[in-house]
Motif scaffolding. Sequence first.
Motif, PDB file in Angstrom:
ATOM      1  N   LEU A 138      -3.835  73.374  42.282  1.00  0.00           N
ATOM      2  CA  LEU A 138      -4.765  73.563  41.169  1.00  0.00           C
ATOM      3  C   LEU A 138      -6.154  72.990  41.452  1.00  0.00           C
ATOM      4  CD1 LEU A 138      -2.714  73.001  37.907  1.00  0.00           C
ATOM      5  CD2 LEU A 138      -3.667  75.096  38.815  1.00  0.00           C
ATOM      6  N   HIS A 139      -6.341  72.420  42.621  1.00  0.00           N
ATOM      7  CA  HIS A 139      -7.559  71.654  42.847  1.00  0.00           C
ATOM      8  C   HIS A 139      -8.838  72.457  42.597  1.00  0.00           C
ATOM      9  CE1 HIS A 139      -9.717  68.211  44.618  1.00  0.00           C
ATOM     10  NE2 HIS A 139     -10.606  69.133  44.925  1.00  0.00           N
ATOM     11  N   CYS A 144      -2.689  63.238  47.481  1.00  0.00           N
ATOM     12  CA  CYS A 144      -3.745  64.222  47.305  1.00  0.00           C
ATOM     13  C   CYS A 144      -5.096  63.645  47.665  1.00  0.00           C
ATOM     14  CB  CYS A 144      -3.774  64.740  45.879  1.00  0.00           C
ATOM     15  SG  CYS A 144      -4.963  63.924  44.816  1.00  0.00           S
ATOM     16  N   GLY A 145      -6.058  64.499  47.775  1.00  0.00           N
ATOM     17  CA  GLY A 145      -7.402  64.090  48.132  1.00  0.00           C
ATOM     18  C   GLY A 145      -8.161  65.318  48.567  1.00  0.00           C
ATOM     19  N   ILE A 158      -4.821  66.895  38.047  1.00  0.00           N
ATOM     20  CA  ILE A 158      -3.939  67.322  36.979  1.00  0.00           C
ATOM     21  C   ILE A 158      -2.493  67.313  37.444  1.00  0.00           C
ATOM     22  CG2 ILE A 158      -3.900  69.809  37.402  1.00  0.00           C
ATOM     23  CD1 ILE A 158      -4.598  70.054  34.357  1.00  0.00           C
ATOM     24  N   LEU A 159      -2.272  67.457  38.735  1.00  0.00           N
ATOM     25  CA  LEU A 159      -0.896  67.472  39.247  1.00  0.00           C
ATOM     26  C   LEU A 159      -0.496  66.155  39.896  1.00  0.00           C
ATOM     27  CD1 LEU A 159       0.062  70.905  40.783  1.00  0.00           C
ATOM     28  CD2 LEU A 159       0.651  69.884  38.612  1.00  0.00           C
ATOM     29  N   LYS A 160      -1.469  65.368  40.275  1.00  0.00           N
ATOM     30  CA  LYS A 160      -1.228  64.046  40.841  1.00  0.00           C
ATOM     31  C   LYS A 160      -0.217  64.034  41.974  1.00  0.00           C
ATOM     32  CE  LYS A 160      -0.516  61.033  37.662  1.00  0.00           C
ATOM     33  NZ  LYS A 160      -0.436  59.646  37.224  1.00  0.00           N
ATOM     34  N   LEU A 161      -0.436  64.845  42.956  1.00  0.00           N
ATOM     35  CA  LEU A 161       0.430  64.800  44.122  1.00  0.00           C
ATOM     36  C   LEU A 161       0.246  63.457  44.826  1.00  0.00           C
ATOM     37  CD1 LEU A 161       0.246  68.421  45.489  1.00  0.00           C
ATOM     38  CD2 LEU A 161       1.887  67.347  43.977  1.00  0.00           C
ATOM     39  N   PRO A 210      -5.867  69.435  49.406  1.00  0.00           N
ATOM     40  CA  PRO A 210      -5.927  69.828  47.997  1.00  0.00           C
ATOM     41  C   PRO A 210      -4.627  70.464  47.529  1.00  0.00           C
ATOM     42  CG  PRO A 210      -7.144  71.393  49.323  1.00  0.00           C
ATOM     43  CD  PRO A 210      -6.710  70.293  50.243  1.00  0.00           C
ATOM     44  N   CYS A 211      -4.231  70.139  46.309  1.00  0.00           N
ATOM     45  CA  CYS A 211      -3.032  70.720  45.725  1.00  0.00           C
ATOM     46  C   CYS A 211      -3.388  72.069  45.106  1.00  0.00           C
ATOM     47  CB  CYS A 211      -2.438  69.785  44.687  1.00  0.00           C
ATOM     48  SG  CYS A 211      -3.140  69.994  43.059  1.00  0.00           S
ATOM     49  N   ARG A 268     -13.298  69.326  35.459  1.00  0.00           N
ATOM     50  CA  ARG A 268     -13.392  67.874  35.402  1.00  0.00           C
ATOM     51  C   ARG A 268     -14.838  67.420  35.588  1.00  0.00           C
ATOM     52  NH1 ARG A 268      -9.688  65.169  39.789  1.00  0.00           N
ATOM     53  NH2 ARG A 268     -11.489  65.799  41.027  1.00  0.00           N
TER      54      ARG A 268
HETATM   55  S1  SF4 Z   1      -5.634  68.035  45.242  1.00  0.00           S
HETATM   56 FE1  SF4 Z   1      -7.057  68.127  43.480  1.00  0.00          FE
HETATM   57  S2  SF4 Z   1      -5.877  68.994  41.755  1.00  0.00           S
HETATM   58 FE2  SF4 Z   1      -4.398  68.355  43.379  1.00  0.00          FE
HETATM   59  S3  SF4 Z   1      -3.729  66.281  42.774  1.00  0.00           S
HETATM   60 FE3  SF4 Z   1      -5.459  66.042  44.202  1.00  0.00          FE
HETATM   61  S4  SF4 Z   1      -7.341  65.960  42.904  1.00  0.00           S
HETATM   62 FE4  SF4 Z   1      -5.652  66.758  41.622  1.00  0.00          FE
END
Ligand code: SF4
Lengths: 163, 163
Positions: free
Chosen positions: A107-108, A99-100, A93-96, A104-105, A115
């Motif tokens: 909101l992960h 990310c992965g 949802i934040l598309k850093l 995790p960002c 999802r």
């Molecule tokens: S860490 Fe999770 S919530 Fe954050 S950008 Fe990646 S997939 Fe999305």
Amino acid sequence: MYLTQKSIYAIQALIFIALNNSGEFVPIREISNKLNIPFHFLTKILQVLSKQQIIETCRGPSGGVRLRQDPNQISIEQIILSIDGDRLFSECILKLPDCGNSKPCPLHDLFAPIREELQKMLSNTMLALLVKMVRDNQVKLTSVTQVQDFFPGQKQTKKPDHS
Amino acid sequence: MYLTQKSIYAIQALIFIALNNSGEFVPIREISNKLNIPFHFLTKILQVLSKQQIIETCRGPSGGVRLRQDPNQISIEQIILSIDGDRLFSECILKLPDCGNSKPCPLHDLFAPIREELQKMLSNTMLALLVKMVRDNQVKLTSVTQVQDFFPGQKQTKKPDHS
DNA sequence: TCGATTTCGGAGTCTTTTATCTTATTTGGC
DNA sequence: GCCAAATAAGATAAAAGACTCCGAAATCGA
Ligand code: SF4
Ligand code: SF4
């Protein structure tokens, strides 16, 4: 927007095709007219579904498209994956940028379960269910048209369950 | 894509601003540099947040933006609503032309609960939570940078809860 | 007051998605 | 074989989203 316009058209078209699963080919032009989907746009979408073995096509007079698989075997998830890829189920949802799972960002942990639930719902929903709901007139496929208008002579080939 | 790029930038920027909530104004240029957000694009996003009373701005030297509300009072839902409107929470997955509660489309009953759950999750998640997670280095705000790199001299102003 | 710094606001550009147009190629019936 | 009907495929156009540019207005310090 959750789905691209392509996926939306694909789902609507497949419901329409399945509604007429008498084994005959349905012309793309007819789908386009009845569902108000741009014709040439729709042909490209159906070409993808054809390559994915979901439908088969036939050119020439009395040609068109028809299902290659049983509507009970085609999940909505499968349709979306064919057209959009796994974007809806993998994108965050934040598309850093980097990310992965390893990084995790914020909101992960909150978003991932939702999802997953969405994906599970779509993989458990088969095309046949949507077809049945439209056929029973519980829901409408387009804004103004009812199923009888699609196939005027047919009119509820299945036994009417009510009234 | 669930959120527009604008909303994503807005959330990231607000986290960054809240990280530096010492009462001083944070220059937009700094946010742009640290988070790799296009400057002029970010400017317009923050102008909207300013009109929504989420932040306040000050021009001139030592100007910038700062939070107008307590980070504990700002929900992620609120940020998204300010930038994208209620699109994410009202739009359907099939987007039939005349859809609505009176004429539900085939997926309505299956999708609406998930959409509601998403909204509930986002309305229950306050900006302060994301800020805390970033501050504790549980998660990262950008791909390569850690919170210490944002404010080199600061380094955990709150009491460190661990180690 | 003056100049530097920073946000404000409008207009314009670039890119991706969506839709259209045009020309092949295949198929079936006469 | 020939024509009509239908999909296949490539090029083009319109619309929306993402991003940039530029001049104006406000603010601070010297
Ligand atoms: S860490 Fe999770 S919530 Fe954050 S950008 Fe990646 S997939 Fe999305
Ligand atoms: S009826 Fe429900 S699922 Fe269908 S388009 Fe409308 S809101 Fe979406």
